[in-house]
Design an enzyme around this catalytic site. Structure first.
Site, PDB file in Angstrom:
ATOM      1  N   GLY A   9     -12.473  -7.296 -69.103  1.00  0.00           N
ATOM      2  CA  GLY A   9     -11.559  -7.639 -69.904  1.00  0.00           C
ATOM      3  C   GLY A   9     -10.781  -8.812 -69.498  1.00  0.00           C
ATOM      4  N   GLY A  12      -8.590 -11.310 -72.074  1.00  0.00           N
ATOM      5  CA  GLY A  12      -7.200 -10.777 -72.628  1.00  0.00           C
ATOM      6  C   GLY A  12      -6.138 -11.417 -72.274  1.00  0.00           C
ATOM      7  CD  GLN A  13       0.091 -10.955 -72.708  1.00  0.00           C
ATOM      8  OE1 GLN A  13      -0.108  -9.586 -72.637  1.00  0.00           O
ATOM      9  NE2 GLN A  13       1.319 -11.600 -72.925  1.00  0.00           N
ATOM     10  CG  ASP A  35     -13.377  -9.741 -72.852  1.00  0.00           C
ATOM     11  OD1 ASP A  35     -12.107  -9.760 -72.379  1.00  0.00           O
ATOM     12  OD2 ASP A  35     -13.608  -8.865 -73.739  1.00  0.00           O
ATOM     13  CB  ILE A  36     -16.621  -6.525 -75.535  1.00  0.00           C
ATOM     14  CG1 ILE A  36     -17.459  -6.060 -76.239  1.00  0.00           C
ATOM     15  CG2 ILE A  36     -15.425  -7.219 -76.230  1.00  0.00           C
ATOM     16  CD1 ILE A  36     -17.097  -4.690 -76.678  1.00  0.00           C
ATOM     17  CG  ASP A  53     -19.303  -1.825 -74.620  1.00  0.00           C
ATOM     18  OD1 ASP A  53     -18.006  -1.552 -74.329  1.00  0.00           O
ATOM     19  OD2 ASP A  53     -19.602  -1.466 -75.596  1.00  0.00           O
ATOM     20  CE1 TYR A 143      -2.496   0.687 -73.608  1.00  0.00           C
ATOM     21  CE2 TYR A 143      -0.009   0.799 -73.894  1.00  0.00           C
ATOM     22  CZ  TYR A 143      -1.163   0.350 -73.129  1.00  0.00           C
ATOM     23  OH  TYR A 143      -1.067  -0.522 -72.301  1.00  0.00           O
ATOM     24  CE  LYS A 147      -3.598   1.394 -70.065  1.00  0.00           C
ATOM     25  NZ  LYS A 147      -4.730   1.089 -69.382  1.00  0.00           N
ATOM     26  CB  ILE A 173       2.917  -9.033 -69.891  1.00  0.00           C
ATOM     27  CG1 ILE A 173       2.537  -7.834 -69.141  1.00  0.00           C
ATOM     28  CG2 ILE A 173       2.425 -10.182 -69.122  1.00  0.00           C
ATOM     29  CD1 ILE A 173       3.507  -7.682 -67.879  1.00  0.00           C
TER      30      ILE A 173
HETATM   31  N1  SER Z   1       2.516  -3.960 -73.912  1.00  0.00           N
HETATM   32  C1  SER Z   1       1.961  -2.827 -74.303  1.00  0.00           C
HETATM   33  C2  SER Z   1       2.245  -2.505 -75.614  1.00  0.00           C
HETATM   34  O1  SER Z   1       3.073  -3.000 -76.419  1.00  0.00           O
HETATM   35  C3  SER Z   1       2.712  -1.877 -73.222  1.00  0.00           C
HETATM   36  O2  SER Z   1       1.950  -1.538 -72.300  1.00  0.00           O
HETATM   37  O3  SER Z   1       1.299  -1.762 -76.085  1.00  0.00           O
END
Ligand code: SER
Length: 315
Positions: A9, A12-13, A35-36, A53, A143, A147, A173
């Site tokens: 990944g 990503g950011q 990354d994919i 993947d 999500y 986690k 972030i």
């Molecule tokens: N930045 C994430 C979100 O907003 C939180 O871990 O889903």
């Protein structure tokens, strides 16, 4: 063959900046980005890159074996807002990718794992302010559920199989390189882009919604610090609370107005408001401070200054 690091990944950011920092520390060829797809060409062209993947166990395993990968940073995930739209896809990606790397460590193909958790593990029944490390956790987003379950599995693999897995509960972030995608905290990045480009922003959260946030440099520092710490000092094998700052859309807008007096914000909360309302406002991170010396460098004022300066350079 020298040992290498794999980032899954990497486009990503967080993956983008983590890859660059790890290459600075360990050398370009010791850090394999994957990354994919190749959506971030600057990253793809910056050193070794493989299309992987994260849901494909054999693809991850083959890459680790061929390159003598000993440390994996698993940064691939579907975030909170996207997860609500595609619940099964979020479960599939977020859980299976984690099992793959945990099982590779159990099989002793790799030695060490970094896996990010999130403030999304908390829910409406969690205390709202200064949330302790150990507390009620009843997440209400897909999500958050992935986690929280992931944290349980990390601790389980550490206890039962001795897997060296380390994790942080990232807040939102804020960064100026790769854009975040599909999160509820994304507004705190979008707002700076819109401020520079249009001097106006319509926020999808209400003005007084406080959330825990962190500038990217602090997130990278925390990630590298926890990975470099002696294993014995890592006493939490689920995931560490880490905090840096907490603010509302109104407060971030006010710091932007100090630099851009004509900036205007309006509010049009959507489905992400309910997600934000289920999360805490601030985090108690004393365990991370005590165990491996966590300390943030960026508050809101400093973050705004750097964000506006950096984005202006590219506008
Ligand atoms: N930045 C994430 C979100 O907003 C939180 O871990 O889903």
């Amino acid at each position: 063959m020298t040992e290498t690091i794999l980032i899954i990944g990497a486009c990503g950011q967080i993956g983008t900046e983590l890859t660059m920092k790890l290459r600075e520390i360990h050398g370009i060829d010791s850090v394999i980005a994957s990354d994919i797809n190749t959506r971030n060409l600057d990253l793809v062209n910056s050193g070794p890159f493989e299309i992987i993947d994260a849901k494909n166990f054999n693809a991850v395993k083959d890459c680790c074996k061929h390159n003598n990968v000993k440390t994996v940073y698993l940064m691939a995930a579907l975030l909170s807002a996207t997860g609500e739209k595609y619940p099964m896809e979020a479960w599939d990606l977020n859980m299976n990718s984690l099992f793959h790397v945990l099982n590779l460590a159990k099989e002793k193909v790799i030695d060490k794992i970094f896996w990010p958790s999130s403030i999304a593990v908390f829910g409406p029944t969690t205390p709202k302010v200064n949330v302790p490390q150990h507390t009620i956790m009843e997440p209400t987003t897909v999500y958050g559920i992935t986690k929280q379950v992931g944290e349980r599995w990390c601790e389980y693999y550490h206890e039962k199989y001795g897997v060296d897995v380390r994790s942080l509960r990232y807040p939102g972030i804020i960064s100026h390189k790769a854009m975040p995608g599909g999160g509820t905290t994304d507004y705190a990045v979008e707002i700076y882009h819109e401020a520079i480009n249009n001097e106006t922003y319509t926020c999808f959260l209400s003005q007084d919604t406080y959330l825990p946030m962190m500038f990217m440099d602090d997130a990278i520092k925390a990630t590298i610090s926890i990975m470099e710490e002696k294993s014995n000092n890592i006493t939490i094998r689920s995931s560490y609370n880490i905090g840096a700052m907490s603010f509302s859309p109104k407060e971030i807008a006010n710091t932007i107005k100090e630099h851009l007096p004509n900036f205007k914000i309006s509010y049009s909360p959507d489905f992400r408001q309910a997600i934000a309302d289920s999360w805490p406002k601030s985090i108690n991170d004393e365990k991370a401070r005590a165990d491996w010396g966590w300390q943030p460098d960026f508050d809101l004022g400093k973050t705004t200054q750097v964000m506006l300066t950096e984005l202006k350079k590219n506008s």
